[in-house]
Design a protein around this motif. Structure first.
Motif, PDB file in Angstrom:
ATOM      1  N   GLN A 256       0.840  -1.168   0.050  1.00  0.00           N
ATOM      2  CA  GLN A 256      -0.065   0.109  -0.319  1.00  0.00           C
ATOM      3  C   GLN A 256       0.711   1.282   0.188  1.00  0.00           C
ATOM      4  O   GLN A 256       0.369   2.343  -0.473  1.00  0.00           O
ATOM      5  CB  GLN A 256      -0.954   0.177   1.117  1.00  0.00           C
ATOM      6  CG  GLN A 256      -2.010  -1.108   1.339  1.00  0.00           C
ATOM      7  CD  GLN A 256      -3.038  -0.934   2.299  1.00  0.00           C
ATOM      8  OE1 GLN A 256      -2.142  -1.218   3.400  1.00  0.00           O
ATOM      9  NE2 GLN A 256      -4.120  -1.181   2.312  1.00  0.00           N
ATOM     10  N   ASP A 260       0.512   3.091  -7.261  1.00  0.00           N
ATOM     11  CA  ASP A 260      -0.395   2.123  -7.826  1.00  0.00           C
ATOM     12  C   ASP A 260       0.405   1.494  -8.877  1.00  0.00           C
ATOM     13  O   ASP A 260       0.195   0.306  -9.148  1.00  0.00           O
ATOM     14  CB  ASP A 260      -1.423   3.008  -8.510  1.00  0.00           C
ATOM     15  CG  ASP A 260      -2.739   3.548  -7.517  1.00  0.00           C
ATOM     16  OD1 ASP A 260      -2.420   3.061  -6.268  1.00  0.00           O
ATOM     17  OD2 ASP A 260      -3.684   4.026  -8.003  1.00  0.00           O
ATOM     18  N   ARG A 264       1.019  -2.636  -9.175  1.00  0.00           N
ATOM     19  CA  ARG A 264       0.806  -3.637 -10.098  1.00  0.00           C
ATOM     20  C   ARG A 264       1.946  -4.280 -10.557  1.00  0.00           C
ATOM     21  O   ARG A 264       1.895  -5.657 -10.988  1.00  0.00           O
ATOM     22  CB  ARG A 264       0.017  -3.040 -11.242  1.00  0.00           C
ATOM     23  CG  ARG A 264      -1.434  -2.385 -10.909  1.00  0.00           C
ATOM     24  CD  ARG A 264      -1.883  -1.960 -12.029  1.00  0.00           C
ATOM     25  NE  ARG A 264      -1.506  -0.581 -12.788  1.00  0.00           N
ATOM     26  CZ  ARG A 264      -1.585   0.599 -12.387  1.00  0.00           C
ATOM     27  NH1 ARG A 264      -2.707   0.777 -11.319  1.00  0.00           N
ATOM     28  NH2 ARG A 264      -1.041   1.442 -13.014  1.00  0.00           N
ATOM     29  N   TRP A 283      -7.852  -5.105 -13.221  1.00  0.00           N
ATOM     30  CA  TRP A 283      -6.914  -4.550 -12.176  1.00  0.00           C
ATOM     31  C   TRP A 283      -7.878  -3.803 -10.987  1.00  0.00           C
ATOM     32  O   TRP A 283      -7.452  -3.639  -9.901  1.00  0.00           O
ATOM     33  CB  TRP A 283      -5.861  -3.910 -12.513  1.00  0.00           C
ATOM     34  CG  TRP A 283      -4.921  -4.856 -12.985  1.00  0.00           C
ATOM     35  CD1 TRP A 283      -4.489  -5.396 -14.157  1.00  0.00           C
ATOM     36  CD2 TRP A 283      -3.729  -5.271 -11.926  1.00  0.00           C
ATOM     37  NE1 TRP A 283      -3.164  -6.041 -14.103  1.00  0.00           N
ATOM     38  CE2 TRP A 283      -2.985  -6.328 -12.689  1.00  0.00           C
ATOM     39  CE3 TRP A 283      -3.623  -5.007 -10.577  1.00  0.00           C
ATOM     40  CZ2 TRP A 283      -1.922  -6.756 -12.103  1.00  0.00           C
ATOM     41  CZ3 TRP A 283      -2.578  -6.087 -10.036  1.00  0.00           C
ATOM     42  CH2 TRP A 283      -1.667  -6.609 -10.883  1.00  0.00           C
ATOM     43  N   ALA A 284      -9.037  -3.423 -11.557  1.00  0.00           N
ATOM     44  CA  ALA A 284     -10.030  -2.836 -10.614  1.00  0.00           C
ATOM     45  C   ALA A 284     -10.287  -3.690  -9.325  1.00  0.00           C
ATOM     46  O   ALA A 284     -10.779  -3.346  -8.131  1.00  0.00           O
ATOM     47  CB  ALA A 284     -11.409  -2.364 -10.890  1.00  0.00           C
ATOM     48  N   TRP A 286      -8.201  -5.585  -7.638  1.00  0.00           N
ATOM     49  CA  TRP A 286      -7.060  -5.538  -6.924  1.00  0.00           C
ATOM     50  C   TRP A 286      -7.549  -4.178  -5.985  1.00  0.00           C
ATOM     51  O   TRP A 286      -7.157  -4.113  -4.752  1.00  0.00           O
ATOM     52  CB  TRP A 286      -5.749  -5.547  -7.353  1.00  0.00           C
ATOM     53  CG  TRP A 286      -4.576  -4.576  -6.605  1.00  0.00           C
ATOM     54  CD1 TRP A 286      -4.059  -3.483  -6.848  1.00  0.00           C
ATOM     55  CD2 TRP A 286      -4.134  -5.120  -5.244  1.00  0.00           C
ATOM     56  NE1 TRP A 286      -3.082  -3.090  -5.940  1.00  0.00           N
ATOM     57  CE2 TRP A 286      -3.081  -4.247  -4.859  1.00  0.00           C
ATOM     58  CE3 TRP A 286      -4.441  -6.271  -4.726  1.00  0.00           C
ATOM     59  CZ2 TRP A 286      -2.545  -4.301  -3.793  1.00  0.00           C
ATOM     60  CZ3 TRP A 286      -3.590  -6.641  -3.507  1.00  0.00           C
ATOM     61  CH2 TRP A 286      -2.564  -5.685  -3.032  1.00  0.00           C
ATOM     62  N   ASN A 287      -7.770  -2.954  -6.689  1.00  0.00           N
ATOM     63  CA  ASN A 287      -7.981  -2.017  -5.773  1.00  0.00           C
ATOM     64  C   ASN A 287      -9.062  -2.122  -4.708  1.00  0.00           C
ATOM     65  O   ASN A 287      -8.976  -1.512  -3.612  1.00  0.00           O
ATOM     66  CB  ASN A 287      -8.294  -0.845  -6.923  1.00  0.00           C
ATOM     67  CG  ASN A 287      -7.330  -0.281  -7.710  1.00  0.00           C
ATOM     68  OD1 ASN A 287      -6.358  -0.526  -7.697  1.00  0.00           O
ATOM     69  ND2 ASN A 287      -7.829   0.284  -8.869  1.00  0.00           N
ATOM     70  N   SER A 288     -10.284  -2.994  -5.200  1.00  0.00           N
ATOM     71  CA  SER A 288     -11.399  -3.179  -4.147  1.00  0.00           C
ATOM     72  C   SER A 288     -10.698  -3.924  -3.032  1.00  0.00           C
ATOM     73  O   SER A 288     -11.083  -3.569  -1.934  1.00  0.00           O
ATOM     74  CB  SER A 288     -12.443  -3.878  -4.982  1.00  0.00           C
ATOM     75  OG  SER A 288     -13.026  -3.190  -5.996  1.00  0.00           O
ATOM     76  N   ARG A 290      -7.481  -4.202  -2.019  1.00  0.00           N
ATOM     77  CA  ARG A 290      -6.559  -3.371  -1.237  1.00  0.00           C
ATOM     78  C   ARG A 290      -7.358  -2.285  -0.503  1.00  0.00           C
ATOM     79  O   ARG A 290      -6.687  -2.168   0.991  1.00  0.00           O
ATOM     80  CB  ARG A 290      -5.801  -2.655  -2.079  1.00  0.00           C
ATOM     81  CG  ARG A 290      -4.599  -1.658  -1.592  1.00  0.00           C
ATOM     82  CD  ARG A 290      -4.144  -0.877  -2.856  1.00  0.00           C
ATOM     83  NE  ARG A 290      -5.283   0.115  -3.082  1.00  0.00           N
ATOM     84  CZ  ARG A 290      -5.047   0.798  -4.274  1.00  0.00           C
ATOM     85  NH1 ARG A 290      -4.145   0.716  -5.130  1.00  0.00           N
ATOM     86  NH2 ARG A 290      -5.916   1.506  -4.674  1.00  0.00           N
ATOM     87  N   ASP A 291      -8.256  -1.710  -0.755  1.00  0.00           N
ATOM     88  CA  ASP A 291      -8.864  -0.576  -0.150  1.00  0.00           C
ATOM     89  C   ASP A 291     -10.114  -1.112   0.886  1.00  0.00           C
ATOM     90  O   ASP A 291     -10.720  -0.219   1.406  1.00  0.00           O
ATOM     91  CB  ASP A 291      -9.727   0.391  -1.002  1.00  0.00           C
ATOM     92  CG  ASP A 291      -8.413   1.020  -2.074  1.00  0.00           C
ATOM     93  OD1 ASP A 291      -7.201   1.070  -1.469  1.00  0.00           O
ATOM     94  OD2 ASP A 291      -8.605   1.526  -3.151  1.00  0.00           O
TER      95      ASP A 291
END
Length: 435
Positions: A256, A260, A264, A283-284, A286-288, A290-291
């Motif tokens: 984190q 970004d 990746r 890759w969205a 991964w964002n979900s 991670r966050d």
């Protein structure tokens, strides 16, 4: 002159064997002839030819006989492998996957598979992947060598053009197969080969060489990205609190802290041996993951498994890892280890109680006696331990009748019973979970 280009094979001269991927076409015929000729004057590993028969067209039925004649004349043993090409959206891709699966079965430890791709093929690959929106790794096109199964794949002709191979074949009066499907413009590579590259070379005569050179530059850039990924992953590769759990995992915090793009890049490097990598839009996920909030347990579905987040750590589970039987198992001899289908094995340390024992899995509402703490809900104990949620359903529980006697002594979370015995469990490893 062309034989001098095979100096790139020097690092592989101590391999136990060289296997030549021999389709019978121009490229592989030249490669086989080159190596067979070289073996007459130099000490090389044992040479073997491998012909993969896809069974996709009637004309191909005659090709194994042609390949056998060529191999007999060069005194190189030939192995013909027949494969089943799985139907799908891309026949080219399916045939390639079947072919390389066959090659993987041939290779022994440390052995080398040699293929005949040349500079023109490299240019086609770069164009093809560019039009598909590939990133740096894809645009680096075909590497000169890479690991394959227990050995290596090596492409010794990448620096040579098709014209040079044709000249060699003419000089040595070689005969080869012309695959009719290579002229079919419905296949993307054929369209590029016959429709696009000739037009480009009319305007830019050095187009093929320039494209191949760009692939070399991109390969070098990918090497630098890999080095950066290794640096970033060293920070995230912190010991897991569950050292007994044999699954790939990373600490989330160090990832984190990266940009970004570096996140990746590091994840691509880490996931590459585990799964086919996602495209840009995917890759969205991964964002979900991670966050998500710290108490959530999100997962990211990928082609060959799932990435789970549990607290401040991410875990990789291959698709086949969930394939285990949660049926109860009687354990008449608890002094001997018990194999659990798809879920490792359990054993008792010390002297377990007498009587019929059984291994079961969680149904919810379980209560057990904890030394010094009295009766406790198993769910609460698991929450206190922080055991990843995806493992809780796999946790083997030891019962005597309807009484929960023990759960595995994982990392000292549950102390010895007053009787001085413990239940131990070695879960299935990630490698065992891979098909």
């Amino acid at each position: 002159m062309i034989a001098k280009r095979l100096q790139t094979l020097a690092p592989w001269r101590n391999a136990p064997a060289w296997h030549i991927a021999f389709s019978g076409g121009l490229d592989s015929t030249v490669l086989l002839h080159l190596l067979a000729s070289l073996a007459k004057t130099q000490t090389l590993p044992s040479l073997y030819a491998v012909h993969v028969h896809h069974g996709l067209q009637a004309a191909a039925d005659a090709w194994p006989d042609h390949c056998q004649l060529i191999c007999d004349s060069l005194q190189v043993p030939l192995r013909v492998m027949r494969v089943q090409v799985q139907p799908g959206a891309s026949l080219e891709r399916a045939a390639r996957e079947a072919r390389y699966q066959a090659f993987s079965e041939v290779l022994g430890a440390g052995e080398v598979l040699l293929t005949g791709q040349h500079r023109d093929d490299q240019a086609e690959t770069l164009l093809f992947r560019l039009l598909r929106g590939a990133g740096v790794r894809g645009l680096a096109a075909m590497p000169a060598h890479r690991p394959l199964a227990r050995g290596y794949l090596v492409r010794p002709l990448l620096a040579l053009s098709r014209v040079e191979l044709e000249a060699y074949a003419a000089e040595h009066q070689l005969k080869w197969i012309e695959d009719p499907s290579n002229a079919d413009p419905r296949f993307s590579r054929n369209y590029l080969r016959h429709g696009v590259l000739p037009t480009l070379t009319q305007r830019w005569p050095q187009a093929v060489a320039s494209l191949a050179r760009s692939a070399e530059h991109l390969s070098e850039a990918q090497g630098l990205l890999d080095e950066l990924a290794q640096i970033d992953l060293q920070t995230a590769d912190q010991p897991s609190p569950f050292a007994w759990l044999p699954l790939p995992s990373l600490a989330l915090g160090p990832l984190q802290a990266l940009s970004d793009a570096r996140q990746r890049n590091a994840l691509r490097h880490w996931l590459a041996p585990l799964t086919r990598l996602p495209d840009s839009d995917h890759w969205a996920g991964w964002n979900s993951l991670r966050d998500a909030k710290g108490d959530a347990q999100p997962l990211w579905h990928l082609a060959d498994g799932d990435l789970h987040r549990c607290g401040e750590r991410i875990w990789w589970l291959p698709s086949t890892y969930s394939e285990f039987s949660d049926a109860p198992f009687s354990w008449p001899l608890p002094h001997t280890p018990l194999e659990l289908p798809g879920n490792g094995r359990v054993w008792c340390e010390g002297s377990p109680p007498e009587g019929p024992l059984e291994i079961r899995y969680r149904q919810g509402g379980e209560v057990m006696e904890v030394p010094g703490r009295g009766r406790r809900d198993l769910k609460r104990l698991l929450n206190e331990s922080g055991l990843p949620g995806f493992m809780r359903g796999r946790l083997p529980l030891l019962y005597q009748g309807e009484r929960l006697l023990a759960v595995p002594a994982l990392a000292g979370l549950w102390p010895c019973s007053p009787a001085g015995w413990q239940l131990h469990w070695v879960p299935q490893s990630c490698d065992q979970g891979l098909s």
